[in-house]
Motif scaffolding. Structure first.
Motif, PDB file in Angstrom:
ATOM      1  N   LEU A 199       8.345   8.985  11.496  1.00  0.00           N
ATOM      2  CA  LEU A 199       8.234  10.431  11.656  1.00  0.00           C
ATOM      3  C   LEU A 199       9.327  11.196  10.911  1.00  0.00           C
ATOM      4  CD1 LEU A 199       7.475  10.361  15.484  1.00  0.00           C
ATOM      5  CD2 LEU A 199       5.819  10.808  13.659  1.00  0.00           C
ATOM      6  N   ASP A 200      10.437  10.543  10.595  1.00  0.00           N
ATOM      7  CA  ASP A 200      11.560  11.229   9.943  1.00  0.00           C
ATOM      8  C   ASP A 200      11.155  11.993   8.680  1.00  0.00           C
ATOM      9  OD1 ASP A 200      13.534  10.532  11.798  1.00  0.00           O
ATOM     10  OD2 ASP A 200      14.013   8.658  10.769  1.00  0.00           O
ATOM     11  N   PRO A 201      10.480  11.367   7.729  1.00  0.00           N
ATOM     12  CA  PRO A 201      10.125  12.111   6.511  1.00  0.00           C
ATOM     13  C   PRO A 201       9.131  13.234   6.758  1.00  0.00           C
ATOM     14  CG  PRO A 201       9.140   9.912   6.476  1.00  0.00           C
ATOM     15  CD  PRO A 201      10.097   9.938   7.612  1.00  0.00           C
ATOM     16  N   LEU A 202       8.251  13.071   7.743  1.00  0.00           N
ATOM     17  CA  LEU A 202       7.297  14.132   8.061  1.00  0.00           C
ATOM     18  C   LEU A 202       8.036  15.345   8.622  1.00  0.00           C
ATOM     19  CD1 LEU A 202       4.460  12.064   9.796  1.00  0.00           C
ATOM     20  CD2 LEU A 202       5.062  12.213   7.371  1.00  0.00           C
ATOM     21  N   ALA A 203       8.979  15.082   9.520  1.00  0.00           N
ATOM     22  CA  ALA A 203       9.766  16.168  10.106  1.00  0.00           C
ATOM     23  C   ALA A 203      10.617  16.860   9.047  1.00  0.00           C
ATOM     24  CB  ALA A 203      10.656  15.619  11.228  1.00  0.00           C
ATOM     25  N   ALA A 204      11.216  16.086   8.148  1.00  0.00           N
ATOM     26  CA  ALA A 204      12.042  16.669   7.090  1.00  0.00           C
ATOM     27  C   ALA A 204      11.200  17.515   6.139  1.00  0.00           C
ATOM     28  CB  ALA A 204      12.757  15.556   6.320  1.00  0.00           C
ATOM     29  N   ALA A 205      10.023  17.026   5.809  1.00  0.00           N
ATOM     30  CA  ALA A 205       9.155  17.763   4.883  1.00  0.00           C
ATOM     31  C   ALA A 205       8.726  19.099   5.467  1.00  0.00           C
ATOM     32  CB  ALA A 205       7.927  16.912   4.534  1.00  0.00           C
ATOM     33  N   VAL A 206       8.333  19.103   6.727  1.00  0.00           N
ATOM     34  CA  VAL A 206       7.866  20.348   7.330  1.00  0.00           C
ATOM     35  C   VAL A 206       9.021  21.337   7.480  1.00  0.00           C
ATOM     36  CG1 VAL A 206       8.121  19.828   9.804  1.00  0.00           C
ATOM     37  CG2 VAL A 206       6.227  21.234   9.034  1.00  0.00           C
ATOM     38  N   GLU A 207      10.242  20.833   7.733  1.00  0.00           N
ATOM     39  CA  GLU A 207      11.387  21.739   7.843  1.00  0.00           C
ATOM     40  C   GLU A 207      11.784  22.295   6.474  1.00  0.00           C
ATOM     41  OE1 GLU A 207      14.014  24.147   9.755  1.00  0.00           O
ATOM     42  OE2 GLU A 207      12.391  22.934  10.605  1.00  0.00           O
ATOM     43  N   CYS A 208      11.597  21.532   5.416  1.00  0.00           N
ATOM     44  CA  CYS A 208      11.839  22.058   4.062  1.00  0.00           C
ATOM     45  C   CYS A 208      10.905  23.235   3.773  1.00  0.00           C
ATOM     46  CB  CYS A 208      11.632  20.967   3.017  1.00  0.00           C
ATOM     47  SG  CYS A 208      12.991  19.797   2.857  1.00  0.00           S
ATOM     48  N   ILE A 209       9.649  23.090   4.154  1.00  0.00           N
ATOM     49  CA  ILE A 209       8.700  24.188   3.961  1.00  0.00           C
ATOM     50  C   ILE A 209       9.099  25.394   4.796  1.00  0.00           C
ATOM     51  CG2 ILE A 209       6.313  24.936   4.344  1.00  0.00           C
ATOM     52  CD1 ILE A 209       6.550  23.183   1.902  1.00  0.00           C
ATOM     53  N   HIS A 210       9.487  25.165   6.032  1.00  0.00           N
ATOM     54  CA  HIS A 210       9.888  26.275   6.890  1.00  0.00           C
ATOM     55  C   HIS A 210      11.121  26.982   6.322  1.00  0.00           C
ATOM     56  CE1 HIS A 210      10.379  28.720  10.394  1.00  0.00           C
ATOM     57  NE2 HIS A 210      11.506  28.143  10.754  1.00  0.00           N
ATOM     58  N   ASP A 269      11.935  27.689  -3.969  1.00  0.00           N
ATOM     59  CA  ASP A 269      11.021  26.911  -4.817  1.00  0.00           C
ATOM     60  C   ASP A 269      11.357  25.423  -4.755  1.00  0.00           C
ATOM     61  OD1 ASP A 269       9.850  29.285  -5.597  1.00  0.00           O
ATOM     62  OD2 ASP A 269      10.883  29.389  -7.533  1.00  0.00           O
ATOM     63  N   ALA A 270      12.642  25.102  -4.846  1.00  0.00           N
ATOM     64  CA  ALA A 270      13.066  23.700  -4.863  1.00  0.00           C
ATOM     65  C   ALA A 270      12.825  23.020  -3.522  1.00  0.00           C
ATOM     66  CB  ALA A 270      14.546  23.614  -5.247  1.00  0.00           C
ATOM     67  N   LEU A 271      13.005  23.759  -2.423  1.00  0.00           N
ATOM     68  CA  LEU A 271      12.744  23.177  -1.106  1.00  0.00           C
ATOM     69  C   LEU A 271      11.255  22.914  -0.904  1.00  0.00           C
ATOM     70  CD1 LEU A 271      15.214  25.283   1.050  1.00  0.00           C
ATOM     71  CD2 LEU A 271      15.279  22.799   0.753  1.00  0.00           C
ATOM     72  N   GLN A 272      10.427  23.810  -1.429  1.00  0.00           N
ATOM     73  CA  GLN A 272       8.985  23.594  -1.317  1.00  0.00           C
ATOM     74  C   GLN A 272       8.580  22.305  -2.029  1.00  0.00           C
ATOM     75  OE1 GLN A 272       6.309  26.008  -3.669  1.00  0.00           O
ATOM     76  NE2 GLN A 272       4.962  26.304  -1.908  1.00  0.00           N
ATOM     77  N   THR A 273       9.060  22.130  -3.243  1.00  0.00           N
ATOM     78  CA  THR A 273       8.681  20.920  -3.980  1.00  0.00           C
ATOM     79  C   THR A 273       9.336  19.679  -3.383  1.00  0.00           C
ATOM     80  OG1 THR A 273      10.437  21.365  -5.601  1.00  0.00           O
ATOM     81  CG2 THR A 273       8.227  22.154  -6.126  1.00  0.00           C
ATOM     82  N   LEU A 274      10.546  19.825  -2.825  1.00  0.00           N
ATOM     83  CA  LEU A 274      11.201  18.685  -2.183  1.00  0.00           C
ATOM     84  C   LEU A 274      10.371  18.170  -1.013  1.00  0.00           C
ATOM     85  CD1 LEU A 274      13.628  16.774  -1.904  1.00  0.00           C
ATOM     86  CD2 LEU A 274      14.743  18.536  -0.501  1.00  0.00           C
ATOM     87  N   ALA A 275       9.733  19.075  -0.278  1.00  0.00           N
ATOM     88  CA  ALA A 275       8.902  18.659   0.854  1.00  0.00           C
ATOM     89  C   ALA A 275       7.827  17.674   0.411  1.00  0.00           C
ATOM     90  CB  ALA A 275       8.258  19.886   1.502  1.00  0.00           C
TER      91      ALA A 275
END
Length: 295
Positions: free
Chosen positions: A65-76, A114-120
């Motif tokens: 779940l770690d990468p899923l949680a990190a990805a959604v927080e990057c988008i937020h 922009d960079a956080l969106q693509t990082l997600a």
């Protein structure tokens, strides 16, 4: 129990985010600093909490779940940085501190978002998944993509901007916030359901209904707090929605009417949880927390 879980999962996702930032090459240090600032500024980490709490309830490992949680927080985090920009909500405060474009500059803030969106999506594309979940990787990316773009958060923000200085209907306001706020909460729950190999369709439906209810309740309570809380509690200027002449649930329904909507959505969330054969105590507590914030 809820307080401890919120703290645990906030610390866990923050550690995972920091690890991702630390692995990035130092080719644009000011941009990287802004990305860190905008992401690690504080906050409840409600969306990662949903990923972890739903996923573990269903039997998923926290490491999955770690990468899923990190990805959604990057988008937020990206959405908040861009929401605060002068061309959007033009806010100087976020979580009690200077917004990203104030702490750095407008161009850097735009690039940080922009960079956080693509990082997600880089995180989702490259993370290790158990072999039985590998077929779900594209579905995870698809869920987050939809929630982030035209049919989700970006579409909701566009409606919000177009609705400023005009009175919209309750139906339009509800649709606005189901996209702008609710879509990413629903995505957090949907991604968690994809972190297990098998899940009964009716159980997934109940969980997405729960997510829809608390996602909208979250925004209704935000609208209420914009009137009843002070700037210190909010971490941003009190009354900013009214100052910007935005339609809100209290402006359309009155404060008591908005509180009734929040309570009704809370009950909808509990009704959905009652359909599940799992221990839903944590999600029950979270639904109550959503409508009691600031009280």
């Amino acid at each position: 129990m809820l307080s401890a879980a919120l703290t645990q999962y906030r610390q866990r996702v923050d550690q995972h985010l920091i690890a991702h930032f630390d692995r990035l090459p130092d080719c644009a240090p000011r941009l990287l600093e802004a990305m860190r600032y905008g992401t690690l500024l504080g906050g409840k980490r409600a969306r990662p909490f949903l990923v972890y709490s739903v996923g573990t309830m269903l039997g998923a490992e926290e490491t999955t779940l770690d990468p899923l949680a990190a990805a959604v927080e990057c988008i937020h985090a990206y959405s908040l940085i861009h929401d605060d920009l002068p061309a959007m909500d033009d806010d100087d405060l976020r979580r009690g501190q200077a917004t990203c474009h104030i702490a750095f500059d407008e161009a850097t803030a735009i690039l940080a978002g922009d960079a956080l969106q693509t990082l997600a999506f880089e995180i989702l594309a490259n993370c290790e998944l158990p072999s039985e979940l590998e077929p779900n990787r594209i579905a995870m990316i698809r869920v987050l993509t939809r929630a982030s773009g035209y049919q989700g958060m970006c579409g909701g923000q566009a409606i919000d901007l177009a609705s400023t200085d005009s009175r919209i209907s309750l139906e339009q306001l509800t649709q606005l916030h189901r996209l702008k706020t609710g879509a990413l909460m629903r995505a957090s729950v949907e991604m968690a359901t994809l972190a297990v190999a098998q899940l009964a369709p009716e159980h997934k439906l109940a969980l997405t209904e729960y997510a829809d209810a608390i996602g909208l309740a979250f925004q209704v309570q935000d609208d209420i707090l914009d009137i009843t809380a002070d700037t210190e509690q909010l971490g941003k200027p009190q009354g900013s929605d009214a100052d910007a002449n935005k339609s809100t649930f209290p402006s359309l329904l009155g404060l008591d009417g908005a509180c009734e909507v929040a309570q009704s959505l809370h009950q909808d969330a509990l009704t959905s949880l009652a359909k599940l054969p799992y221990n839903t105590d944590l999600l029950t507590d979270f639904a109550r927390y959503i409508i009691e914030r600031g009280q």
